[in-house]
Design a protein around this motif. Structure first.
Motif, short mmCIF file in Angstrom:
data_model
loop_
_atom_site.label_atom_id
_atom_site.label_comp_id
_atom_site.label_asym_id
_atom_site.label_seq_id
_atom_site.Cartn_x
_atom_site.Cartn_y
_atom_site.Cartn_z
N GLU A 68 -4.00 6.41 0.60
CA GLU A 68 -5.39 4.86 -0.79
C GLU A 68 -5.64 5.65 -2.02
O GLU A 68 -5.37 4.69 -3.07
CB GLU A 68 -6.17 3.90 -0.10
CG GLU A 68 -5.79 3.83 0.87
CD GLU A 68 -6.35 2.80 1.80
OE1 GLU A 68 -7.50 3.13 1.95
OE2 GLU A 68 -6.14 1.98 2.81
N LEU A 101 -2.43 6.59 -4.64
CA LEU A 101 -2.10 6.27 -5.47
C LEU A 101 -2.81 4.54 -6.02
O LEU A 101 -2.16 4.67 -7.23
CB LEU A 101 -1.24 4.83 -4.10
CG LEU A 101 -0.63 5.07 -3.39
CD1 LEU A 101 0.02 4.33 -1.77
CD2 LEU A 101 0.68 5.82 -4.05
N ALA A 102 -4.55 4.74 -5.46
CA ALA A 102 -5.01 4.14 -6.57
C ALA A 102 -5.06 4.69 -7.96
O ALA A 102 -5.99 3.59 -9.02
CB ALA A 102 -6.53 3.94 -6.07
N GLY A 107 -2.96 6.21 -9.27
CA GLY A 107 -1.59 6.58 -10.05
C GLY A 107 -0.57 7.63 -10.00
O GLY A 107 0.18 7.84 -10.51
N ARG A 128 1.93 9.60 -7.01
CA ARG A 128 2.70 9.36 -6.41
C ARG A 128 2.48 9.63 -5.13
O ARG A 128 2.68 11.70 -5.03
CB ARG A 128 4.25 9.93 -6.78
CG ARG A 128 4.98 8.84 -8.13
CD ARG A 128 6.56 9.44 -7.96
NE ARG A 128 6.19 10.53 -8.17
CZ ARG A 128 7.74 11.71 -7.94
NH1 ARG A 128 8.70 10.55 -8.53
NH2 ARG A 128 8.24 12.45 -9.22
N LEU A 147 0.46 -1.15 2.52
CA LEU A 147 0.64 -0.03 0.64
C LEU A 147 1.83 -0.56 -0.28
O LEU A 147 1.91 -0.14 -1.11
CB LEU A 147 -0.16 0.71 1.27
CG LEU A 147 -1.38 1.44 1.07
CD1 LEU A 147 -1.61 3.12 1.79
CD2 LEU A 147 -2.43 0.97 0.55
N ARG A 201 1.85 -3.42 -2.59
CA ARG A 201 1.23 -3.07 -3.84
C ARG A 201 1.89 -1.72 -4.53
O ARG A 201 1.51 -2.17 -5.60
CB ARG A 201 -0.66 -2.80 -3.23
CG ARG A 201 -1.31 -3.17 -4.16
CD ARG A 201 -2.54 -2.39 -3.69
NE ARG A 201 -3.00 -2.96 -2.26
CZ ARG A 201 -4.39 -2.06 -1.99
NH1 ARG A 201 -4.91 -1.34 -2.75
NH2 ARG A 201 -4.15 -2.90 0.18
N TYR A 202 2.41 -0.52 -4.40
CA TYR A 202 2.79 0.29 -5.11
C TYR A 202 4.05 0.37 -5.37
O TYR A 202 4.32 1.13 -6.59
CB TYR A 202 2.32 1.34 -4.80
CG TYR A 202 0.29 1.27 -4.70
CD1 TYR A 202 -0.37 1.41 -5.62
CD2 TYR A 202 -0.46 1.27 -3.73
CE1 TYR A 202 -2.07 1.18 -5.93
CE2 TYR A 202 -1.72 1.30 -3.31
CZ TYR A 202 -2.31 0.79 -4.86
OH TYR A 202 -4.12 1.27 -4.81
N LEU A 250 5.43 3.76 -6.12
CA LEU A 250 4.88 5.49 -6.04
C LEU A 250 4.58 5.44 -4.38
O LEU A 250 4.29 6.62 -5.22
CB LEU A 250 3.43 4.68 -6.63
CG LEU A 250 3.12 4.32 -8.37
CD1 LEU A 250 1.97 4.16 -8.43
CD2 LEU A 250 3.39 5.73 -8.84
#
Length: 289
Positions: free
Chosen positions: A21, A24-25, A27, A29, A43, A46-47, A50
């Protein structure tokens, strides 16, 4: 901030989930392995790209090689490999079944070793990479009722002590992480117990069993802070050999190492007395016996 690509086992819960988490937040991968793919649906939505996911049971060695090879093939360079998947098996050694013993070692020890072996050809080709092994305070200390769990963690720490020296010429570094108790699923629900033998009920091993059964001990560690510290360690050069996380881990490891050093010092004369005449004292050799 440099974007990195991470390969992390066991990202659906615990420290693996926390790391994923946070990465990913910011940026980065993440190539994550899971046993329950649906646990990552939110998740993933959302991403998007990534987050790369693969189903993996780390007791399946051929599957480890397939997943690792696929991750490197599809993502290209992977900067950090994190061995996070694992669980705790508790109970006196006599209480554990043969199947439980094999599964504990296959997961925590053999699974971690095979993940590294699968990744190393790719990391060598890159001439770079960082490997993080999630161990535990239980990789430096031992309690009754945790013999096989400790065996798996002391074993993987020994493996990494040698590995660090083997891979250094290729620009690959490694770090062992030794967390204390953290408020994750590991602390509250993922621990396994062997069948109870009544003879151990009033022994120290029995006391540990009751603590696991009752969930009465509230761990002090903040998993978000622990995950952040593990992530931050990758920017350190050279890589720290070990990272201790949690006041409980520091306190227990400090005492264990102090006691072990004192016991070693007390045996110095005995140790030196068993050398052959004319041998240079203290000269390091590879122990073969």
């Amino acid at each position: 901030m440099t974007q990195r690509t991470w390969l992390i086992t066991g990202v659906n819960s615990g420290l693996g989930r926390q790391m994923t988490e946070q990465l990913l937040a910011r940026g980065d991968r993440v190539a994550g392995t899971v046993r329950q793919m649906d646990a990552m649906s939110e998740l993933k939505a959302r991403y998007g790209d990534l987050l790369w996911l693969a189903h993996l049971d780390v007791t399946d060695t051929p599957a480890i090689h397939r997943v690792v090879n696929k991750a490197f093939s599809e993502l290209g360079t992977i900067d950090v490999v994190v061995n996070n998947a694992g669980y705790g098996l508790f109970g006196a050694a006599e209480e554990l079944t043969d199947k439980q013993i094999s599964h504990q070692l296959d997961t925590n020890l053999i699974g971690s070793i095979q993940m590294v072996r699968a990744a190393l050809p790719h990391l060598r080709a890159q001439r770079s990479g960082r490997i993080i092994q999630v161990s535990t305070v239980g990789g430096q200390i031992a309690y009754p009722g945790g013999s096989l769990y400790h065996a798996s963690k002391w074993g993987i720490e020994g493996f990494f002590e040698a590995l660090m020296q083997e891979v250094a010429p290729f620009g690959i570094e490694a770090t062992i992480v030794e967390p204390g108790g953290a408020r994750t699923e590991f602390a509250f629900s993922s621990a396994k117990l062997g069948p109870k033998i009544e003879a151990y009920a009033d022994t120290p091993a029995g006391m540990v069993r009751r603590m696991v059964e009752e969930g009465s001990r509230v761990p002090p560690g903040d998993p978000a802070k622990m995950a952040a510290a593990m992530i931050a360690s990758v920017a350190q050069s050279p890589a720290p050999k070990r990272i201790v996380l949690g006041s409980d881990a520091y306190t227990m490891i400090h005492k264990a190492l102090t006691d072990r050093l004192a016991a070693l010092e007390a045996q110095k004369d005995l140790a030196f007395s068993t050398d052959l005449p004319g041998v240079e004292p203290g000269r390091p050799v590879v122990p073969i016996r």
